[in-house]
Design a protein around this motif. Structure first.
Motif, PDB file in Angstrom:
ATOM      1  N   THR A 133       0.834  -1.199   0.000  1.00 40.10           N
ATOM      2  CA  THR A 133       0.000   0.000   0.000  1.00 40.10           C
ATOM      3  C   THR A 133       0.869   1.251   0.000  1.00 40.10           C
ATOM      4  O   THR A 133       1.932   1.272   0.622  1.00 40.10           O
ATOM      5  CB  THR A 133      -0.917   0.034   1.239  1.00 40.10           C
ATOM      6  OG1 THR A 133      -1.593   1.300   1.285  1.00 40.10           O
ATOM      7  CG2 THR A 133      -0.116  -0.158   2.521  1.00 40.10           C
ATOM      8  N   PRO A 134       0.430   2.301  -0.693  1.00 38.13           N
ATOM      9  CA  PRO A 134       1.175   3.551  -0.683  1.00 38.13           C
ATOM     10  C   PRO A 134       0.824   4.454   0.502  1.00 38.13           C
ATOM     11  O   PRO A 134       1.398   5.525   0.646  1.00 38.13           O
ATOM     12  CB  PRO A 134       0.742   4.200  -2.008  1.00 38.13           C
ATOM     13  CG  PRO A 134      -0.657   3.727  -2.200  1.00 38.13           C
ATOM     14  CD  PRO A 134      -0.689   2.330  -1.660  1.00 38.13           C
ATOM     15  N   TYR A 135      -0.123   4.031   1.332  1.00 38.62           N
ATOM     16  CA  TYR A 135      -0.605   4.894   2.412  1.00 38.62           C
ATOM     17  C   TYR A 135      -0.097   4.459   3.780  1.00 38.62           C
ATOM     18  O   TYR A 135      -0.221   3.293   4.154  1.00 38.62           O
ATOM     19  CB  TYR A 135      -2.141   4.900   2.431  1.00 38.62           C
ATOM     20  CG  TYR A 135      -2.761   5.535   1.213  1.00 38.62           C
ATOM     21  CD1 TYR A 135      -2.796   6.921   1.077  1.00 38.62           C
ATOM     22  CD2 TYR A 135      -3.309   4.755   0.197  1.00 38.62           C
ATOM     23  CE1 TYR A 135      -3.372   7.511  -0.043  1.00 38.62           C
ATOM     24  CE2 TYR A 135      -3.893   5.333  -0.922  1.00 38.62           C
ATOM     25  CZ  TYR A 135      -3.907   6.718  -1.041  1.00 38.62           C
ATOM     26  OH  TYR A 135      -4.475   7.293  -2.147  1.00 38.62           O
ATOM     27  N   GLU A 136       0.425   5.420   4.542  1.00 32.64           N
ATOM     28  CA  GLU A 136       0.846   5.140   5.918  1.00 32.64           C
ATOM     29  C   GLU A 136      -0.348   4.814   6.801  1.00 32.64           C
ATOM     30  O   GLU A 136      -0.241   4.017   7.736  1.00 32.64           O
ATOM     31  CB  GLU A 136       1.589   6.356   6.501  1.00 32.64           C
ATOM     32  CG  GLU A 136       2.944   6.645   5.875  1.00 32.64           C
ATOM     33  CD  GLU A 136       3.617   7.855   6.518  1.00 32.64           C
ATOM     34  OE1 GLU A 136       3.161   8.274   7.623  1.00 32.64           O
ATOM     35  OE2 GLU A 136       4.573   8.383   5.943  1.00 32.64           O
ATOM     36  N   ARG A 137      -1.480   5.427   6.519  1.00 27.10           N
ATOM     37  CA  ARG A 137      -2.640   5.277   7.404  1.00 27.10           C
ATOM     38  C   ARG A 137      -3.365   3.944   7.213  1.00 27.10           C
ATOM     39  O   ARG A 137      -4.234   3.597   8.021  1.00 27.10           O
ATOM     40  CB  ARG A 137      -3.630   6.419   7.176  1.00 27.10           C
ATOM     41  CG  ARG A 137      -4.241   6.469   5.777  1.00 27.10           C
ATOM     42  CD  ARG A 137      -5.253   7.611   5.665  1.00 27.10           C
ATOM     43  NE  ARG A 137      -5.820   7.739   4.331  1.00 27.10           N
ATOM     44  CZ  ARG A 137      -5.360   8.570   3.406  1.00 27.10           C
ATOM     45  NH1 ARG A 137      -4.300   9.331   3.668  1.00 27.10           N
ATOM     46  NH2 ARG A 137      -5.939   8.628   2.220  1.00 27.10           N
ATOM     47  N   CYS A 138      -3.065   3.211   6.182  1.00 25.48           N
ATOM     48  CA  CYS A 138      -3.771   1.962   5.917  1.00 25.48           C
ATOM     49  C   CYS A 138      -3.388   0.887   6.930  1.00 25.48           C
ATOM     50  O   CYS A 138      -2.216   0.569   7.100  1.00 25.48           O
ATOM     51  CB  CYS A 138      -3.462   1.471   4.500  1.00 25.48           C
ATOM     52  SG  CYS A 138      -4.103  -0.186   4.152  1.00 25.48           S
TER      53      CYS A 138
END
Length: 318
Positions: free
Chosen positions: A303-308
């Protein structure tokens, strides 16, 4: 009765209150006729104690389905009239228990004829009706225990308002709304990341041109919700459900559900077999919505998202 016929079923509570007041007034006169020193509203507490056991106020409240403060008030009134007494619990000195006084026990002994006559009078009245009120009350109590009237009204409100929601395809006129609605919720819980800026600053180039789609929810012709299907270069998933956002002022109108269903239908029409999404478990309403739509948790995708911290998939075709 003309008022209730004109007001209709929305006056159900008022009509039941009127019936209850009429029965309660008659009940008070019945007690006087039998020289029984009880107030009608005391009856549930009196009957619970008439079985002979000492009980705490909490136990009485649970047994008769009243609130603790309501039972406390009734107990104080009955103590004042000498019908019940309070004393310390022998098992736990921190608790008070309630029991019938000598006067209260005398009422138990003398009230039997009243019980018989009242029961027969009610059965006689029920025999003259086409609908059994007693059974109807039981049915309503069961139904409202499963789902309260408040919840039922909330659902009807949501259904009515959702009929005024229109789901349309994206066009450049909605670019600012697409960006603002997403920035609003992302900034509230997390921080904007590079992948957010890329998708939101130029959705035409980064979502639509590569084969994706954006859907917009209009309420009174105002864009209040958005979501997108992003084309994936993946052997398992053809599309990712991304950038779903609903304006706080439009929440409670089923817009998230309508957008989700529209996105799934769009993916299905494009021949997709599986739909993928990423989210964060802090967003409980969103996670509940995804489960309701049929998404299940999966593990292992990059995933490219830290929050995922959660990834989900929906199988929409075989």
């Amino acid at each position: 009765m003309d008022f209730y016929n004109n007001a209709g079923k929305m006056a159900l509570g008022s009509r039941l209150r009127r019936l209850s007041e009429q029965i309660t007034e008659d009940a008070g006169q019945v007690y006087q006729m039998y020289n029984v020193s009880l107030h009608p509203k005391w009856f549930p507490v009196f009957h619970a104690l008439s079985q002979g056991q000492d009980k705490t106020i909490t136990a009485i409240a649970e047994e008769i389905g009243h609130s603790h403060p309501s039972v406390s008030t009734i107990i104080r009134e009955m103590v004042k009239q000498g019908i019940v007494t309070e004393k310390k619990d022998k098992q736990d000195g921190r608790k008070n228990v309630v029991c019938l006084s000598k006067k209260g026990k005398e009422v138990v002994s003398s009230i039997a004829p009243q019980y018989t006559d009242v029961t027969n009078a009610i059965e006689d009245a029920l025999s003259q009706t086409r609908h059994d009120l007693w059974k109807a009350i039981e049915e309503w109590e069961f139904l409202l225990k499963q789902k309260s009237l408040l919840r039922r009204v909330q659902e009807q409100k949501k259904m009515r308002e959702s009929r005024d929601v229109q789901i349309v395809d994206y066009n450049p006129a909605y670019q600012e709304a697409f960006k603002q609605l997403n920035e609003e919720w992302i900034s509230k819980y997390f921080k904007m990341e590079a992948a957010d800026h890329k998708a939101l600053d130029n959705p035409q180039q980064n979502i639509i041109d590569p084969g994706g789609h954006i859907l917009v929810a209009l309420y009174n012709n105002e864009p209040v919700g958005v979501c997108a299907l992003m084309k994936m270069d993946d052997p398992v998933y053809e599309y990712e459900l991304v950038k779903m956002a609903v304006s706080p002022k439009a929440q409670g109108k089923n817009i998230g559900w309508l957008l989700g269903i529209a996105a799934i239908d769009k993916a299905r029409s494009l021949g997709a077999k599986k739909l993928y999404l990423e989210s964060n478990t802090i967003l409980k309403p969103a996670i509940n919505l995804y489960h309701k739509l049929g998404f299940q948790k999966v593990i292992g995708h990059t995933t490219p998202y830290e929050r995922c911290n959660i990834q989900m998939e929906l199988v929409i075709g075989i």
